[in-house]
Structure formats: structure tokens, C-alpha cells
Design a protein around this motif. Sequence first.
Motif, PDB file in Angstrom:
ATOM      1  N   SER A  40     -77.185 102.035  -0.976  1.00  0.00           N
ATOM      2  CA  SER A  40     -78.012 103.128  -0.317  1.00  0.00           C
ATOM      3  C   SER A  40     -77.044 104.567  -0.434  1.00  0.00           C
ATOM      4  CB  SER A  40     -78.886 103.198   0.692  1.00  0.00           C
ATOM      5  OG  SER A  40     -77.718 102.976   1.670  1.00  0.00           O
ATOM      6  N   GLN A  41     -75.832 104.267  -0.081  1.00  0.00           N
ATOM      7  CA  GLN A  41     -74.935 105.463   0.191  1.00  0.00           C
ATOM      8  C   GLN A  41     -74.068 105.424  -0.980  1.00  0.00           C
ATOM      9  OE1 GLN A  41     -72.445 103.925   3.413  1.00  0.00           O
ATOM     10  NE2 GLN A  41     -74.167 103.781   4.894  1.00  0.00           N
ATOM     11  N   ASN A  42     -74.245 104.834  -1.921  1.00  0.00           N
ATOM     12  CA  ASN A  42     -73.492 104.832  -3.359  1.00  0.00           C
ATOM     13  C   ASN A  42     -74.375 104.497  -4.548  1.00  0.00           C
ATOM     14  OD1 ASN A  42     -70.477 104.836  -2.330  1.00  0.00           O
ATOM     15  ND2 ASN A  42     -71.423 103.241  -1.061  1.00  0.00           N
ATOM     16  N   PRO A  43     -75.016 105.689  -4.759  1.00  0.00           N
ATOM     17  CA  PRO A  43     -75.980 105.652  -6.082  1.00  0.00           C
ATOM     18  C   PRO A  43     -75.310 105.157  -7.189  1.00  0.00           C
ATOM     19  CG  PRO A  43     -76.438 107.580  -4.848  1.00  0.00           C
ATOM     20  CD  PRO A  43     -75.050 107.145  -4.270  1.00  0.00           C
ATOM     21  N   VAL A  44     -76.039 104.320  -8.165  1.00  0.00           N
ATOM     22  CA  VAL A  44     -75.215 104.056  -9.557  1.00  0.00           C
ATOM     23  C   VAL A  44     -74.930 105.434 -10.358  1.00  0.00           C
ATOM     24  CG1 VAL A  44     -75.457 102.660 -11.559  1.00  0.00           C
ATOM     25  CG2 VAL A  44     -76.368 101.814  -9.201  1.00  0.00           C
ATOM     26  N   PRO A  45     -73.758 105.371 -10.744  1.00  0.00           N
ATOM     27  CA  PRO A  45     -73.510 106.682 -11.326  1.00  0.00           C
ATOM     28  C   PRO A  45     -73.932 106.467 -12.902  1.00  0.00           C
ATOM     29  CG  PRO A  45     -71.450 105.380 -11.148  1.00  0.00           C
ATOM     30  CD  PRO A  45     -72.674 104.668 -10.545  1.00  0.00           C
ATOM     31  N   LYS A  46     -73.240 107.540 -13.608  1.00  0.00           N
ATOM     32  CA  LYS A  46     -73.684 107.547 -15.083  1.00  0.00           C
ATOM     33  C   LYS A  46     -72.731 106.621 -15.811  1.00  0.00           C
ATOM     34  CE  LYS A  46     -75.051 112.450 -15.258  1.00  0.00           C
ATOM     35  NZ  LYS A  46     -74.632 113.762 -15.759  1.00  0.00           N
ATOM     36  N   GLU A  47     -73.066 106.054 -17.197  1.00  0.00           N
ATOM     37  CA  GLU A  47     -72.680 104.957 -17.646  1.00  0.00           C
ATOM     38  C   GLU A  47     -70.922 105.197 -17.802  1.00  0.00           C
ATOM     39  OE1 GLU A  47     -72.620 101.478 -19.847  1.00  0.00           O
ATOM     40  OE2 GLU A  47     -74.336 102.676 -18.968  1.00  0.00           O
ATOM     41  N   LYS A  48     -70.640 106.277 -18.052  1.00  0.00           N
ATOM     42  CA  LYS A  48     -69.128 106.370 -18.130  1.00  0.00           C
ATOM     43  C   LYS A  48     -68.319 106.102 -16.902  1.00  0.00           C
ATOM     44  CE  LYS A  48     -68.515 111.264 -17.458  1.00  0.00           C
ATOM     45  NZ  LYS A  48     -68.113 112.718 -18.015  1.00  0.00           N
ATOM     46  N   HIS A  49     -68.888 106.157 -15.862  1.00  0.00           N
ATOM     47  CA  HIS A  49     -68.367 105.741 -14.472  1.00  0.00           C
ATOM     48  C   HIS A  49     -68.765 104.542 -13.938  1.00  0.00           C
ATOM     49  CE1 HIS A  49     -66.312 109.794 -14.286  1.00  0.00           C
ATOM     50  NE2 HIS A  49     -67.803 110.314 -14.321  1.00  0.00           N
ATOM     51  N   LEU A  50     -69.653 103.687 -14.714  1.00  0.00           N
ATOM     52  CA  LEU A  50     -70.013 102.127 -14.211  1.00  0.00           C
ATOM     53  C   LEU A  50     -69.028 101.235 -14.048  1.00  0.00           C
ATOM     54  CD1 LEU A  50     -72.692 101.130 -13.589  1.00  0.00           C
ATOM     55  CD2 LEU A  50     -73.057 100.344 -15.720  1.00  0.00           C
ATOM     56  N   ALA A  51     -68.028 101.240 -14.717  1.00  0.00           N
ATOM     57  CA  ALA A  51     -66.934 100.183 -14.631  1.00  0.00           C
ATOM     58  C   ALA A  51     -66.305 100.543 -13.328  1.00  0.00           C
ATOM     59  CB  ALA A  51     -66.069 100.190 -16.009  1.00  0.00           C
ATOM     60  N   GLU A  52     -65.965 101.733 -13.017  1.00  0.00           N
ATOM     61  CA  GLU A  52     -65.260 102.059 -11.980  1.00  0.00           C
ATOM     62  C   GLU A  52     -66.087 101.621 -10.572  1.00  0.00           C
ATOM     63  OE1 GLU A  52     -63.484 105.886  -9.559  1.00  0.00           O
ATOM     64  OE2 GLU A  52     -63.827 105.998 -11.872  1.00  0.00           O
ATOM     65  N   TYR A  53     -67.313 102.059 -10.720  1.00  0.00           N
ATOM     66  CA  TYR A  53     -68.224 101.855  -9.598  1.00  0.00           C
ATOM     67  C   TYR A  53     -68.424 100.349  -9.143  1.00  0.00           C
ATOM     68  CZ  TYR A  53     -72.944 101.587  -7.460  1.00  0.00           C
ATOM     69  OH  TYR A  53     -74.100 101.425  -6.591  1.00  0.00           O
ATOM     70  N   GLN A  54     -68.396  99.572 -10.586  1.00  0.00           N
ATOM     71  CA  GLN A  54     -68.623  98.150 -10.155  1.00  0.00           C
ATOM     72  C   GLN A  54     -67.381  97.397  -9.457  1.00  0.00           C
ATOM     73  OE1 GLN A  54     -69.505  97.033 -14.096  1.00  0.00           O
ATOM     74  NE2 GLN A  54     -71.782  97.099 -13.746  1.00  0.00           N
ATOM     75  N   GLN A  55     -66.304  98.041  -9.921  1.00  0.00           N
ATOM     76  CA  GLN A  55     -64.966  97.494  -9.372  1.00  0.00           C
ATOM     77  C   GLN A  55     -64.892  97.809  -7.918  1.00  0.00           C
ATOM     78  OE1 GLN A  55     -62.759  95.223 -11.033  1.00  0.00           O
ATOM     79  NE2 GLN A  55     -61.931  95.027  -9.037  1.00  0.00           N
ATOM     80  N   ARG A  56     -65.210  99.148  -7.584  1.00  0.00           N
ATOM     81  CA  ARG A  56     -65.004  99.500  -6.133  1.00  0.00           C
ATOM     82  C   ARG A  56     -65.957  98.638  -5.403  1.00  0.00           C
ATOM     83  NH1 ARG A  56     -67.352 103.678  -3.390  1.00  0.00           N
ATOM     84  NH2 ARG A  56     -68.525 104.454  -5.034  1.00  0.00           N
ATOM     85  N   PHE A  57     -67.212  98.340  -5.867  1.00  0.00           N
ATOM     86  CA  PHE A  57     -68.142  97.635  -5.069  1.00  0.00           C
ATOM     87  C   PHE A  57     -67.632  96.230  -4.779  1.00  0.00           C
ATOM     88  CE2 PHE A  57     -71.131  93.955  -5.173  1.00  0.00           C
ATOM     89  CZ  PHE A  57     -72.009  94.497  -4.137  1.00  0.00           C
ATOM     90  N   LYS A  58     -66.889  95.600  -5.882  1.00  0.00           N
ATOM     91  CA  LYS A  58     -66.424  94.441  -5.596  1.00  0.00           C
ATOM     92  C   LYS A  58     -65.282  94.178  -4.592  1.00  0.00           C
ATOM     93  CE  LYS A  58     -67.390  92.308 -10.229  1.00  0.00           C
ATOM     94  NZ  LYS A  58     -66.694  91.450 -11.364  1.00  0.00           N
ATOM     95  N   ASN A  59     -64.366  95.124  -4.505  1.00  0.00           N
ATOM     96  CA  ASN A  59     -63.298  95.206  -3.676  1.00  0.00           C
ATOM     97  C   ASN A  59     -63.603  95.518  -2.386  1.00  0.00           C
ATOM     98  OD1 ASN A  59     -61.546  95.254  -5.876  1.00  0.00           O
ATOM     99  ND2 ASN A  59     -61.185  97.329  -5.870  1.00  0.00           N
ATOM    100  N   GLU A  60     -64.621  96.353  -2.207  1.00  0.00           N
ATOM    101  CA  GLU A  60     -65.196  96.620  -0.807  1.00  0.00           C
ATOM    102  C   GLU A  60     -65.915  95.603  -0.238  1.00  0.00           C
ATOM    103  OE1 GLU A  60     -66.861 100.630  -0.201  1.00  0.00           O
ATOM    104  OE2 GLU A  60     -65.494 101.420  -1.388  1.00  0.00           O
ATOM    105  N   TYR A  61     -66.625  94.770  -1.133  1.00  0.00           N
ATOM    106  CA  TYR A  61     -67.934  93.548  -0.745  1.00  0.00           C
ATOM    107  C   TYR A  61     -66.704  92.666  -0.279  1.00  0.00           C
ATOM    108  CZ  TYR A  61     -70.834  89.772  -1.220  1.00  0.00           C
ATOM    109  OH  TYR A  61     -71.646  88.470  -0.994  1.00  0.00           O
ATOM    110  N   GLU A  62     -65.400  92.275  -0.910  1.00  0.00           N
ATOM    111  CA  GLU A  62     -64.518  91.280  -0.605  1.00  0.00           C
ATOM    112  C   GLU A  62     -63.926  91.696   0.809  1.00  0.00           C
ATOM    113  OE1 GLU A  62     -62.740  87.739  -0.662  1.00  0.00           O
ATOM    114  OE2 GLU A  62     -64.296  88.502  -1.469  1.00  0.00           O
ATOM    115  N   GLN A  63     -63.528  92.898   1.085  1.00  0.00           N
ATOM    116  CA  GLN A  63     -62.891  93.340   2.120  1.00  0.00           C
ATOM    117  C   GLN A  63     -63.766  93.127   3.246  1.00  0.00           C
ATOM    118  OE1 GLN A  63     -61.862  97.317   1.380  1.00  0.00           O
ATOM    119  NE2 GLN A  63     -60.156  97.127  -0.216  1.00  0.00           N
TER     120      GLN A  63
END
Length: 237
Positions: A97-120
Motif C-alpha cells: 500500500s505504501q509502495n505502488p507498483v512502478p512502470k515496467e522499466k522500474h519493475l525489476a528494481e521494485y521486485q528486488q527491493r521487496f525481496k530484500n525488505e521482506y527478508e529483513q
Amino acid sequence: MTSEGINRQPQGIPVGGQFAANKHSEAPIRLFDRTDGSFLNPAPSATAEHCIQFWSSVDIPDEIIDQVNDAYAKFRSDEIDRDMEAEMAQWRAAWESQNPVPKEKHLAEYQQRFKNEYEQHRLAILPRVTAKRPERLGEYDTRQLIRAAKMLAHRPNSQRFPGEDQKVLNEPVELFDETLTVLEIDKKYSLWDIRYSMEKIFRNDAEALLRAVESQSEQLSGIHEQLVHQRNDMSNY
């Protein structure tokens, strides 16, 4: 010869007929507070004294102790998984809810940030979740914990024997590194959730015990379908 004064009641049949109530001069055969019960077939208690004394001294089969150890370890592992899944689902909903899905060109970075913060976050909350209750029963405590669980389950009925059940709940039980009341043990270990492992001996039938463990685990899970879907969604990241 007249009929007056003649006893017409057949010999051996009480006045009022053969189904008339008989008076019993002796007390009925006792049900409560008997001393001839066993672990698997206990006598019900009318007094806290009987309940505490019986379960403090009755022999506990070694098979029951082994079953309780195995069942508790499985129950606790499943409970940790459920609690972690629920907490992480809540965290994920807030994060998205605080991090809306970005446009296609930033999607990979968005997904990686989610994984990192999820694990943390998962690693950060894991100690608190596992600290809820012990992951395994203490080496010397299992027998005492079973006694406490049985006192809880077989305490006198509160309506028929007022006040006696509270005496049982407040009874202190000595463990290896602390002393807890019957009620405190129930809150700390939640052995009521694995009571099936104390009710019978699964002789040479590990599969039967496993089925009982899995059945109880399913009843306790209470995992909402949404959490299952969210877990599946993780594979998309």
C-alpha cells in the motif's frame, strides 16, 4: 371363613408390586475420588485433593512421554509457521500500500527491493515469534507437564463441585528451572492442543500418530485462504 385379615400379597413381592421402589440402606457404589484408576482410565475427581494426588503419583507410560515430546515439537513448528505467515502477510499488505507498483522499466528494481525488505523483516520478527513458547519440552519436564495437563483436563466440575477446580488450577508444579501453577503451564505450553497424544498409546504405529498430529494441526491452523494466495504470489517476485 372370611377374607378379613388375610394377607393377599404374594410372598417375596414387595407391597406396591414387583416394580415398587426398594429402599437401599447401603451407600451407592462410589464413582468419584476412587483410588483404583490408571493413567489411561482415571477415576473422576470430586475434590481438588483427589485430582492433585492422583495425577501427581500415577504412573505415566514411557510411550505417552515419547508421543507428547514428538507431538509438541510438531505442534510448535506448525504454530511458528502460522504465526510467521500471518505477520508477514500483514507486513506485505502494508508495504504494497505504501509502495505502488512502478512502470515496467522500474519493475525489476521494485521486485528486488521487496525481496530484500521482506527478508529483513522476516529475520527481525523471527526471535519474537519463536519466543512465544518453548520450541521443545525440557528433558526433565515432560513428565511433570503431562501431570499438569491431566490435572487441567480432569479437574472437578465447577458447577457440581464449586471451588474445587480453582484449587487445581492454582496448584504449583515443580519444573527443572522454575515452578509454575497448572494454569500458568497451560498458558505457556498450550498442551491442551496436543491432548490426543496423551489419550492412547499408538503402539508401533508411527503413521497413526502422524495422522493425529496432522489432523490436529489442520484444526488449529485457521489460515485464511488469502494468506495461501499471498504465499503463492511470492513466486512471482
